[in-house]
Design a protein around this motif. Structure first.
Motif, PDB file in Angstrom:
ATOM      1  N   TYR A 169     -33.979 106.649  50.760  1.00  0.00           N
ATOM      2  CA  TYR A 169     -33.052 107.299  51.700  1.00  0.00           C
ATOM      3  C   TYR A 169     -33.339 108.779  51.905  1.00  0.00           C
ATOM      4  O   TYR A 169     -32.782 109.408  52.794  1.00  0.00           O
ATOM      5  CB  TYR A 169     -31.611 107.155  51.173  1.00  0.00           C
ATOM      6  N   CYS A 170     -34.198 109.372  51.069  1.00  0.00           N
ATOM      7  CA  CYS A 170     -34.249 110.841  50.992  1.00  0.00           C
ATOM      8  C   CYS A 170     -35.505 111.416  51.658  1.00  0.00           C
ATOM      9  O   CYS A 170     -36.623 110.945  51.414  1.00  0.00           O
ATOM     10  CB  CYS A 170     -34.203 111.250  49.520  1.00  0.00           C
ATOM     11  N   GLN A 213     -31.163 123.438  42.031  1.00  0.00           N
ATOM     12  CA  GLN A 213     -31.467 122.046  42.382  1.00  0.00           C
ATOM     13  C   GLN A 213     -32.940 121.913  42.765  1.00  0.00           C
ATOM     14  O   GLN A 213     -33.517 122.851  43.326  1.00  0.00           O
ATOM     15  CB  GLN A 213     -30.595 121.608  43.555  1.00  0.00           C
ATOM     16  N   SER A 214     -33.510 120.760  42.471  1.00  0.00           N
ATOM     17  CA  SER A 214     -34.898 120.551  42.899  1.00  0.00           C
ATOM     18  C   SER A 214     -35.202 119.068  42.982  1.00  0.00           C
ATOM     19  O   SER A 214     -34.428 118.226  42.496  1.00  0.00           O
ATOM     20  CB  SER A 214     -35.873 121.218  41.926  1.00  0.00           C
ATOM     21  N   SER A 230     -29.516 120.588  38.605  1.00  0.00           N
ATOM     22  CA  SER A 230     -29.581 119.292  39.284  1.00  0.00           C
ATOM     23  C   SER A 230     -31.055 119.019  39.554  1.00  0.00           C
ATOM     24  O   SER A 230     -31.546 119.221  40.662  1.00  0.00           O
ATOM     25  CB  SER A 230     -28.763 119.348  40.579  1.00  0.00           C
ATOM     26  N   ARG A 282     -26.466 112.157  40.297  1.00  0.00           N
ATOM     27  CA  ARG A 282     -25.678 111.102  40.938  1.00  0.00           C
ATOM     28  C   ARG A 282     -26.205 109.718  40.563  1.00  0.00           C
ATOM     29  O   ARG A 282     -27.410 109.525  40.490  1.00  0.00           O
ATOM     30  CB  ARG A 282     -25.743 111.255  42.458  1.00  0.00           C
ATOM     31  N   GLU A 294     -25.717 107.400  42.606  1.00  0.00           N
ATOM     32  CA  GLU A 294     -26.042 106.993  43.998  1.00  0.00           C
ATOM     33  C   GLU A 294     -25.268 105.753  44.445  1.00  0.00           C
ATOM     34  O   GLU A 294     -24.686 105.751  45.526  1.00  0.00           O
ATOM     35  CB  GLU A 294     -27.546 106.771  44.216  1.00  0.00           C
ATOM     36  N   ARG A 306     -30.946 105.716  34.619  1.00  0.00           N
ATOM     37  CA  ARG A 306     -30.005 106.679  35.218  1.00  0.00           C
ATOM     38  C   ARG A 306     -28.747 106.795  34.333  1.00  0.00           C
ATOM     39  O   ARG A 306     -28.282 107.880  34.024  1.00  0.00           O
ATOM     40  CB  ARG A 306     -29.640 106.146  36.610  1.00  0.00           C
ATOM     41  N   MET A 343     -23.470 108.046  47.376  1.00  0.00           N
ATOM     42  CA  MET A 343     -23.484 108.202  48.835  1.00  0.00           C
ATOM     43  C   MET A 343     -22.540 107.162  49.428  1.00  0.00           C
ATOM     44  O   MET A 343     -22.426 106.042  48.915  1.00  0.00           O
ATOM     45  CB  MET A 343     -24.904 108.004  49.364  1.00  0.00           C
ATOM     46  N   PRO A 393     -21.115 111.496  52.622  1.00  0.00           N
ATOM     47  CA  PRO A 393     -21.644 110.435  53.469  1.00  0.00           C
ATOM     48  C   PRO A 393     -23.148 110.292  53.326  1.00  0.00           C
ATOM     49  O   PRO A 393     -23.859 111.286  53.158  1.00  0.00           O
ATOM     50  CB  PRO A 393     -21.287 110.904  54.884  1.00  0.00           C
ATOM     51  N   LEU A 401     -26.495 110.006  55.091  1.00  0.00           N
ATOM     52  CA  LEU A 401     -26.951 110.462  56.409  1.00  0.00           C
ATOM     53  C   LEU A 401     -28.393 110.024  56.607  1.00  0.00           C
ATOM     54  O   LEU A 401     -29.208 110.116  55.686  1.00  0.00           O
ATOM     55  CB  LEU A 401     -26.859 111.999  56.490  1.00  0.00           C
ATOM     56  N   ILE A 446     -32.998 116.803  52.868  1.00  0.00           N
ATOM     57  CA  ILE A 446     -32.860 115.466  52.289  1.00  0.00           C
ATOM     58  C   ILE A 446     -32.366 114.482  53.355  1.00  0.00           C
ATOM     59  O   ILE A 446     -32.618 113.306  53.277  1.00  0.00           O
ATOM     60  CB  ILE A 446     -31.956 115.478  51.029  1.00  0.00           C
ATOM     61  N   TYR A 447     -31.668 115.023  54.377  1.00  0.00           N
ATOM     62  CA  TYR A 447     -31.238 114.201  55.524  1.00  0.00           C
ATOM     63  C   TYR A 447     -31.452 115.007  56.792  1.00  0.00           C
ATOM     64  O   TYR A 447     -31.645 116.223  56.734  1.00  0.00           O
ATOM     65  CB  TYR A 447     -29.760 113.791  55.388  1.00  0.00           C
TER      66      TYR A 447
HETATM   67  N1  SAH Z   1     -33.727 115.325  42.908  1.00  0.00           N
HETATM   68  C1  SAH Z   1     -32.436 115.500  42.372  1.00  0.00           C
HETATM   69  C2  SAH Z   1     -31.571 116.488  43.143  1.00  0.00           C
HETATM   70  C3  SAH Z   1     -31.821 116.618  44.609  1.00  0.00           C
HETATM   71  S1  SAH Z   1     -31.302 115.290  45.620  1.00  0.00           S
HETATM   72  C4  SAH Z   1     -31.747 114.163  42.268  1.00  0.00           C
HETATM   73  O1  SAH Z   1     -32.114 113.237  42.982  1.00  0.00           O
HETATM   74  O2  SAH Z   1     -30.820 114.056  41.461  1.00  0.00           O
HETATM   75  C5  SAH Z   1     -29.540 115.461  45.522  1.00  0.00           C
HETATM   76  C6  SAH Z   1     -28.745 114.344  46.134  1.00  0.00           C
HETATM   77  O3  SAH Z   1     -28.964 114.269  47.537  1.00  0.00           O
HETATM   78  C7  SAH Z   1     -29.079 112.943  45.679  1.00  0.00           C
HETATM   79  O4  SAH Z   1     -28.470 112.661  44.455  1.00  0.00           O
HETATM   80  C8  SAH Z   1     -28.544 112.075  46.812  1.00  0.00           C
HETATM   81  O5  SAH Z   1     -27.252 111.553  46.513  1.00  0.00           O
HETATM   82  C9  SAH Z   1     -28.421 113.056  47.973  1.00  0.00           C
HETATM   83  N2  SAH Z   1     -29.162 112.518  49.134  1.00  0.00           N
HETATM   84  C10 SAH Z   1     -30.478 112.229  49.208  1.00  0.00           C
HETATM   85  N3  SAH Z   1     -30.762 111.688  50.410  1.00  0.00           N
HETATM   86  C11 SAH Z   1     -29.595 111.620  51.095  1.00  0.00           C
HETATM   87  C12 SAH Z   1     -29.226 111.141  52.390  1.00  0.00           C
HETATM   88  N4  SAH Z   1     -30.134 110.610  53.201  1.00  0.00           N
HETATM   89  N5  SAH Z   1     -27.930 111.232  52.762  1.00  0.00           N
HETATM   90  C13 SAH Z   1     -27.012 111.795  51.939  1.00  0.00           C
HETATM   91  N6  SAH Z   1     -27.301 112.246  50.712  1.00  0.00           N
HETATM   92  C14 SAH Z   1     -28.573 112.161  50.293  1.00  0.00           C
END
Ligand code: SAH
Ligand code: SF4
Length: 358
Positions: free
Chosen positions: A64-65, A102-103, A135, A158, A160, A182, A201, A231, A233, A313-314
């Protein structure tokens, strides 16, 4: 009193599902009750955590990311120490009580030692006053311990989705994305001494109202200290994008997110709940709406405009051309316009041991 009809004892799985699906009038009572519950148990303030997007390099391939390692359209970066400390200095001078580093998920000694050193420096330059949240994904117990000893005291990871089968559907089956791992990490973080944050999410393909109810009960049973959820995204460079016809409308995803915040506040009155940036993508005042539904934390982005586009990320990340200063003014203005109080220079952690009400 309006909160009585939403007492934590009454919020079993079935009732939660019915409230997620209820009409708007009932939902509006629910959100009001949750806002009141936050005022009673945590007070009216919103706490600010300045967000440092330290690096978008990631070993994971979450479906999703936008930062997933298979996305070759991203220019990868890691901030140098001076840049991180400049952003942290901005947070300190601005009266943000805390910072979040965060990274993308990274492994290797060079990375983990760099984070330890940065955490130590942040403590030094702020005289121990800035709270530090990390994070940075799944790490070993030893790394979590080292980062804690360096001075980080909160960690966000998260889950997730708390449904194992849904977790598998939104992650590749490559041995790198394990639900059990996790969960293990969340326990390791608790054992290391952190205040532990997790989240999900909302509005994922294949996700049901029952899943969302179970997510809330998962947070309660894990007795977490903080939750950041928002949400789902779309990102057009990810595999999950092809399932976008299966997700709820943007309006519905925002509404579901607000109801999730409200229900969680009623279930766990003492924890910290974030009004996430993803909510702002779906409505300019999405985060303020979340505050009225019981959230009490916001994370103003401090990344330079030159790098904001690289940490998507979105799609449609808000404020892509803003710098830390403009972001701060907008956050303060939006909160002020809505009459929301800010906890300047405060960590805003809940000290209570039993954080939920059962
Ligand atoms: N890499 C670390 C922190 C960065 S990502 C990790 O994954 O924990 C942080 C958060 O972004 C993720 O936990 C996820 O819930 C959120 N995220 C990633 N892709 C997303 C998307 N398409 N829509 C909404 N949230 C998203
Ligand atoms: Fe990497 Fe986190 Fe995105 Fe997964 S969600 S690809 S771990 S940055």
């Amino acid at each position: 009193m309006v909160t009585d009809c939403f007492s934590p004892e009454s919020l079993d799985r079935e009732r939660i599902v019915s409230l997620l699906e209820a009409d708007d009038d009932t939902a509006s009572l629910l959100k009001k009750a949750a806002g009141r519950c936050r005022d009673i148990h945590r007070g009216p303030k919103v706490y600010l955590r300045g967000l440092v997007e330290y690096s978008n390099i990631c070993v994971k391939d979450c479906l999703y990311c936008g930062l997933r390692c298979s996305n070759k359209d991203v220019h990868r970066y890691e901030l140098d120490d001076a840049k991180v400390l400049e952003e942290v200095g901005f947070a300190y001078r601005s009266g943000y009580g805390s910072v979040v580093i965060q990274s993308g998920e990274r492994t290797g000694r060079r990375f983990t030692s760099a984070v330890s050193a940065l955490v130590r420096r942040i403590k030094e330059i702020s005289d121990g006053r800035l709270g530090i949240t990390l994070s940075c994904g799944e790490q070993s117990a030893e790394v979590y311990r080292k980062w804690f000893e360096a001075g980080a005291h909160r960690y966000l990871l998260r889950i997730e989705s708390s449904r194992r089968s849904l977790y598998s559907m939104i992650h590749p089956q490559d041995g790198m994305h394990s639900y059990d791992r996790r969960i293990e990490c969340l326990h390791m973080l608790r054992d290391a001494g952190y205040k532990v944050g997790t989240g999900v999410m909302i509005g994922l393909p294949f996700q049901t109202a029952e899943d969302l109810a179970d997510d809330l009960l998962f947070f309660r049973d894990m007795d977490v200290d903080m939750v950041g959820m928002g949400p789902y995204l779309e990102h057009d460079r990810t595999p999950l994008y092809s399932y976008r016809n299966l997700i709820p409308s943007p309006e519905r995803r925002l509404e579901l997110s607000l109801r999730m915040v409200a229900l969680l506040r009623l279930l766990m009155p003492h924890i910290n709940i974030a009004a996430t940036t993803a909510m702002q993508v779906l409505h300019p005042y999405g985060r303020e709406m979340a505050v009225f539904a019981g959230a009490n934390v916001m994370m103003p982005n401090m990344t330079d405009p030159s790098n904001r586009g690289n940490y998507q990320i979105y799609n449609n990340k808000p404020g892509l051309n803003d710098d830390a200063e403009i972001t701060r003014s907008k956050v303060i203005e939006n909160l002020t316009v809505h009459g929301i109080e800010i906890g300047w220079n405060e960590w805003g952690d809940s000290d209570r041991k039993d954080k939920s009400v059962r």
